[in-house]
Design an enzyme around this catalytic site. Sequence first.
Site, mmCIF file in Angstrom:
data_model
loop_
_atom_site.group_PDB
_atom_site.id
_atom_site.type_symbol
_atom_site.label_atom_id
_atom_site.label_comp_id
_atom_site.label_asym_id
_atom_site.label_seq_id
_atom_site.Cartn_x
_atom_site.Cartn_y
_atom_site.Cartn_z
ATOM 1 N N GLY A 144 1.042 -1.500 0.240
ATOM 2 C CA GLY A 144 0.253 0.097 -0.104
ATOM 3 C C GLY A 144 0.758 1.177 0.565
ATOM 4 N N CYS A 145 2.429 1.018 -0.127
ATOM 5 C CA CYS A 145 3.027 2.214 0.134
ATOM 6 C C CYS A 145 3.766 2.514 -1.649
ATOM 7 C CB CYS A 145 4.186 1.772 0.763
ATOM 8 S SG CYS A 145 3.738 2.230 1.941
ATOM 9 N N GLU A 146 3.585 3.323 -1.891
ATOM 10 C CA GLU A 146 4.681 4.111 -3.530
ATOM 11 C C GLU A 146 5.816 3.441 -3.144
ATOM 12 O OE1 GLU A 146 4.241 7.155 -5.238
ATOM 13 O OE2 GLU A 146 1.850 6.648 -5.624
#
Length: 141
Positions: A55-57
Amino acid sequence: MSPAQPVLPPSAKQALDTFQQAGSWEQRARLLMQWGEKLAPLSEAQHTEQNLVHGCESKVWLAAEHTEQRWQFYAASEARLIRGLLALLLVRVNGLDSAALAQLDLSDWFNQLGLSRQLSPSRSNGLNAVLQRMRELTTEA
């Protein structure tokens, strides 16, 4: 009636005082980079798929220890700005018990630090994903 402000750990209080004294975004950005440099590195063994936060770039790894009903988290990222944000998140959450961690208002914390307006939606989503993973780890323990 507003809820009582939680008692901040000493390192979180120090971060809050420091960031509130910064007069401009440029000063806060410089502080953010400095806080990121303080982040203790994770070992190679901790850079695993299991510790990768989804869920993190940017890639973010999160590890946790649970001792005497308190949580200690460790995090790493390849992105300098994210390391700073992680460092500020960790000073706020380390030492909390599971119940306090479940109640933590992440947007309020970054708002108090004067960083909320500069957080892009993707960074906010990433930080929320890190906090969500922390909460998952507390329920798995």
